[in-house]
Design a protein around this motif. Structure first.
Motif, mmCIF file in Angstrom:
data_model
loop_
_atom_site.group_PDB
_atom_site.id
_atom_site.type_symbol
_atom_site.label_atom_id
_atom_site.label_comp_id
_atom_site.label_asym_id
_atom_site.label_seq_id
_atom_site.Cartn_x
_atom_site.Cartn_y
_atom_site.Cartn_z
ATOM 1 N N GLU A 1 3.089 3.081 3.007
ATOM 2 C CA GLU A 1 3.321 4.512 3.183
ATOM 3 C C GLU A 1 4.741 4.821 3.635
ATOM 4 O O GLU A 1 5.091 5.982 3.828
ATOM 5 C CB GLU A 1 2.324 5.087 4.202
ATOM 6 N N ARG B 1 4.186 10.589 -2.183
ATOM 7 C CA ARG B 1 4.727 10.110 -0.921
ATOM 8 C C ARG B 1 6.261 10.078 -0.970
ATOM 9 O O ARG B 1 6.925 10.380 0.013
ATOM 10 C CB ARG B 1 4.150 8.724 -0.620
ATOM 11 N N ARG C 1 0.176 -0.525 6.528
ATOM 12 C CA ARG C 1 0.316 0.916 6.260
ATOM 13 C C ARG C 1 1.785 1.315 6.297
ATOM 14 O O ARG C 1 2.219 2.161 5.513
ATOM 15 C CB ARG C 1 -0.489 1.732 7.270
ATOM 16 N N LEU D 1 5.878 3.140 -3.707
ATOM 17 C CA LEU D 1 5.144 4.232 -3.061
ATOM 18 C C LEU D 1 4.590 5.161 -4.138
ATOM 19 O O LEU D 1 5.081 5.183 -5.266
ATOM 20 C CB LEU D 1 6.081 5.008 -2.135
#
Lengths: 230, 257
Positions: free
Chosen positions: B235, A194, B231, A190
């Motif tokens: 994320e 984040r 995603r 990441l």
């Protein structure tokens, strides 16, 4: 409203719940195609060796094709934990509806009904049945009470970022511990922003419970401790 | 788009599982999906027929209707994704919402590109959410494509082509199987003069449209789920949701010891 998922939870008599992750038409079609090419390969080899024997050879070949077509899936499903080679490659397996391994009768029934599913062209009925059935069953699966499920295990956490291990200051259940380890393993992939953002969701709650400052690095430390580093 | 409020379980999935989730999504929302599908497909076919009738010799040019209807798939994809993007938040969109959103979908979702050089892209349904839902353009969009990449999208495309082809050939096959044998000879003209028979063409066209109607919503939904899955992966949505639950538990414990 329950969240939409492809998981069916089964309660065993022992009170254990098993999660079956159902497999849909796309991976199953690919698994079938792989099996088909494997059988095609076997046919071609058999034909090469049997054709010099003239009509006798062709007769043997026809018997062989019959046996291969009808018993290839049955034998693999019963002896190889519900997976033909094609299913094995895609990490699929056939199970009975209640989650036990598929037996002789169920396997024979679901594979005999391929004769219906294959109509009118290359499993068009089976495909329509999978689209209409909430458990993605083809007609053979409905009759034999079987399901096809994904077996691939979630990958074990990769290497954690190096650093000091810290015992978590609050009690964490086993899934919560796994979550913290997953966070640490994922933090390498990441973006740093984040990682901080995610840590900020949890850190204040832990800080309040344990009355000590907690930041993203301490979360990584807990993960190392949970993973067994000291 | 944020993971809170999603009506779809967020967890780390393989590409195949994400694809399967697309089918579950279609099954759960088939009413709104198919009302939107018909609300776009039928007027499009009607318009095509009217245009060809006005502009050319209709007898000659009507075979272009199925070809055009097929080529315009990216247009229907946008309508389907509009419904699906509401459905993942548990909101049902009906055909009226779709018609209201249509001008925006036509003008601001890269439709022109999708109908020209993008038409044969193998990652069409995976990339559509970036065009339609993220509202980014130019360099930012390129970076988004690089970040998302599209694992599993080409495989999905390749398999969906085959599934559609199977249905396209299977539907006429089924009709043929259902013919009583004594009638079969008198109906053979349908197959015998397949070059000229209007019956043959009519069956082919209906089979094509039906196959498209069955597979396309699934293809778009599965591509959308692959996008959500990607995603989730880059994320950390699954971790975000897990951390929220854990934080809520700790806070509740703190409040009531």
């Amino acid at each position: 409203m329950p969240l939409l998922d492809t998981v069916r939870t089964i309660e065993t008599p022992e009170g254990v719940s098993i999660r079956l992750r159902l497999a849909g038409p796309v991976p199953r079609a690919l698994a079938w195609a792989l099996d088909f090419f494997i059988r095609l390969f076997i046919w071609m080899i058999a034909l090469t060796f049997l054709s010099p024997f003239g009509k006798f050879g062709l007769g043997l070949f026809a018997i062989g094709v019959f046996l291969l077509e009808w018993f290839y899936p049955v034998l693999f499903e019963v002896w190889k934990r519900g997976a033909t080679p094609g299913k094995k490659i895609l990490n699929l397996a056939v199970l009975q509806d209640d989650g036990v391994p598929v037996g002789w009768s169920a396997s024979v029934v679901r594979n005999l009904l391929r004769a219906v599913d294959i109509l009118p062209f290359l499993y068009a009925f089976g495909l329509c049945s999978m689209f209409l059935n909430r458990d993605f069953k083809r007609l053979g699966d409905i009759v034999a009470k079987t399901v096809v499920v994904h077996l691939d295990k979630p990958k074990l956490p990769e290497k954690l970022p190096p650093g000091r291990a810290l015992p978590p200051p609050v009690w964490l259940s086993s899934p919560e511990q796994q979550l913290v380890v997953a966070f640490a393993a994922r933090s390498l992939r990441l973006t740093p922003d984040r990682v901080q953002e995610l840590a900020q969701i949890l850190c204040p709650a832990i800080a309040r419970s344990s009355r000590q400052p907690v930041d993203a690095d301490s979360l990584l430390g807990y993960a190392r401790h949970i993973a067994g580093e000291r | 788009m944020k993971p809170d409020g999603l009506a779809v379980e967020i967890r780390a999935r393989s590409h195949w599982e994400a694809t399967d989730l697309g089918l579950a999504l279609v099954q759960a929302h088939w009413r709104s999906l198919y009302s939107a599908w018909l609300a776009i497909l039928l007027p499009v076919i009607f318009l095509e027929a009217a245009l060809l009738w006005l502009l050319s010799d209709y007898e000659e040019s009507w075979p272009y209707i199925p070809i055009l209807s097929w080529w315009l798939k990216p247009l229907y994809d946008r309508v389907l994704l509009h419904v699906l993007s509401r459905a993942v938040f548990g909101v049902k969109a009906n055909w009226r919402d779709v018609l209201r959103a249509l001008p925006r979908l036509l003008l601001h979702s890269g439709l022109f590109r999708a109908l020209t050089i993008g038409r044969l892209s193998t990652r069409r349904s995976f990339r559509l959410p970036v065009w339609q839902l993220e509202g980014v353009s130019g360099k930012t969009r390129k970076q988004r494509f690089c970040a998302l990449w599209g694992h599993g999208a080409a495989r999905l495309f390749f398999l969906c082509i085959h599934l559609e082809l199977i249905l396209f050939l299977g539907i006429p096959g089924l009709l043929y199987l259902l013919l009583p044998t004594e009638f079969a000879p008198s109906l053979e003209f349908i197959w015998d003069d397949s070059q000229t028979s209007p019956w043959f063409f009519a069956i082919q066209i209906l089979a094509g449209l039906l196959a498209m109607s069955i597979i396309e919503p699934f293809y778009v939904a599965a591509g959308f789920m692959l996008y959500l899955n990607r995603r989730t992966e880059i994320e950390g949505w699954d971790i975000e949701l897990g951390f929220r639950t854990l934080a809520a538990r700790l806070n509740a414990q703190q409040a009531a010891p």
